[in-house]
Design an enzyme around this catalytic site. Structure first.
Site, PDB file in Angstrom:
ATOM      1  N   LYS A  18      13.614  71.304  60.000  1.00 23.84           N
ATOM      2  CA  LYS A  18      13.936  72.650  60.315  1.00 23.84           C
ATOM      3  C   LYS A  18      13.481  73.749  60.055  1.00 23.84           C
ATOM      4  CE  LYS A  18      17.271  69.917  63.119  1.00 23.84           C
ATOM      5  NZ  LYS A  18      18.728  69.142  62.988  1.00 23.84           N
ATOM      6  N   LYS A  62       8.151  62.106  70.596  1.00 25.17           N
ATOM      7  CA  LYS A  62       9.390  61.672  69.817  1.00 25.17           C
ATOM      8  C   LYS A  62      10.753  62.993  70.954  1.00 25.17           C
ATOM      9  CE  LYS A  62      13.428  62.458  67.011  1.00 25.17           C
ATOM     10  NZ  LYS A  62      14.482  62.037  67.229  1.00 25.17           N
ATOM     11  N   LYS A  83      16.323  66.285  72.183  1.00 25.90           N
ATOM     12  CA  LYS A  83      16.946  67.604  72.788  1.00 25.90           C
ATOM     13  C   LYS A  83      16.472  69.092  72.148  1.00 25.90           C
ATOM     14  CE  LYS A  83      20.800  66.459  71.266  1.00 25.90           C
ATOM     15  NZ  LYS A  83      21.461  65.137  71.196  1.00 25.90           N
TER      16      LYS A  83
END
Ligand code: ADP
Ligand code: TRP
Length: 321
Positions: free
Chosen positions: A110, A189, A192
């Site tokens: 992230k 993958k 969301k």
């Protein structure tokens, strides 16, 4: 034997969530006690819109119930309805080395994507450990992306037991290899955060368009495709169609003569039919939200009964009491 898992209400659930986490969790209901929760505290690390959190939380509850979670057998609750988990997270945090958290893939991924990290995101694995350890969990069904978080949970539990004496149950991850990573519409993958999802529930037209829009190569239909087993639509079809049907499509693609359009059409039909009963159940539940709220309230009570006992042990062992 207690099985526990959580799903964040950070968006609409997709078939990666379904095959990676929900379906194994629902199947586990026949093997023992199941504790499933909606991880609303976790969603605060990435979602700042209160209305959206409320809406998603209810949506995830509906999804669980529609997909087969049986509240007579299993416990479904909202994480923040048992705020004691935050106390356990604090206690576990004092036993968690900084280095362990600094090595977390999901945190590193992230920050590498430019998300500026807050303390909550950094401490996420500690709260996740608390989620699991607060309920004397034995098994945790998750997708492969959560494997490291489960290893951290085990490390933290072992550290607690070494420091304060045998108190916490050390859990096992349950990761199904065949379903561990469901690919998204772009072949990465499904997630969301990548905008490459197929929702479990959604508008028929929109979903048909998304599936028909999967990008394939420009080889003509007649040309044999020796790489048919790696075709994205074939891989997704395997999730929805019986094995012999999926193999037949794969064989026809390999031999040549099957167009990508027909393959994608078959994929859409099988996907749509897979969830038709669940879709009807979800619509019924959505029309009776009082029942859904009652399920969550009852779940919170049953979850708290277990949490209170574990937390009392933790407080005694660590000298807080
Ligand atoms: P997302 O990546 O879409 O944000 P979450 O992190 O909320 O999904 O994942 C919820 C659960 O679904 C986790 O157990 C996770 O491992 C599982 N999961 C998510 N995406 C996939 C996928 N593509 N394949 C298999 N399991 C997945
Ligand atoms: N971290 C999980 C995810 O992003 C969600 C989660 C939070 C969870 N707490 C958990 C999963 C405890 C299993 C057990 O998907």
């Amino acid at each position: 034997m207690r099985t526990l898992t959580g799903i964040q209400p950070s968006g609409t659930l997709h078939i990666g969530n379904y095959f990676g986490a929900m379906r194994p969790a629902i199947e586990a209901q026949s093997r023992g006690e199941c504790f499933y929760f909606i991880a609303d505290y976790h969603s605060m690390t990435s979602l700042l819109d209160p209305e959206e959190r409320r809406r998603n939380t209810l949506g995830v509850a509906l999804d669980w119930l529609a997909c087969g979670l049986d509240p007579a057998r299993s416990v479904l609750w909202r994480q923040s309805d048992v705020p004691e988990v935050a106390e356990l997270a604090w206690i576990l945090g004092t036993l968690t080395p900084m280095g362990l958290l600094e090595r977390a893939h999901s945190y590193k991924d992230k920050t590498a994507k430019g998300i500026s990290p807050n303390f909550g995101l950094f401490a996420y694995p500690v709260l996740m450990a608390a989620d699991i350890l607060l309920y004397d969990t034995n098994r945790v069904p998750v997708g492969r992306d959560q494997k490291q978080h489960l290893e951290m949970t085990r490390d933290i539990a072992i550290k607690f037991n070494l420091t304060y004496g045998e108190t916490l149950v050390v859990p096992e991850a349950e990761i199904r290899d065949d379903l561990a990573v469901v690919p998204g519409l772009d072949g990465q993958k499904m997630s969301k955060s990548y905008g490459n999802t197929i929702d479990i529930f959604g508008d028929e037209k929109v979903l048909r368009k998304r599936i028909m829009g999967i990008v394939m190569d420009s080889r003509p239909p007649a040309e044999p495709k020796p790489d048919a087993d790696r075709n994205l639509a074939v891989q997704l079809l395997r999730l929805f169609a019986p094995a012999d049907v999926a193999r037949d499509f794969e064989d026809r693609l390999r031999a040549g003569g099957l167009g990508y359009g027909d393959l994608k059409k078959a994929l859409f039909e099988h996907y749509w039919n897979t969830f038709s009963a669940a879709r009807a159940r979800r619509a019924e539940l959505a029309a009776n939200l009082d029942h859904v709220h009652a399920v969550l309230r009852d779940g919170a009570e049953r979850a708290r009964a277990v949490a209170d006992g574990v937390l009392a042990r933790v407080r005694r062992a660590s000298g807080l009491r």
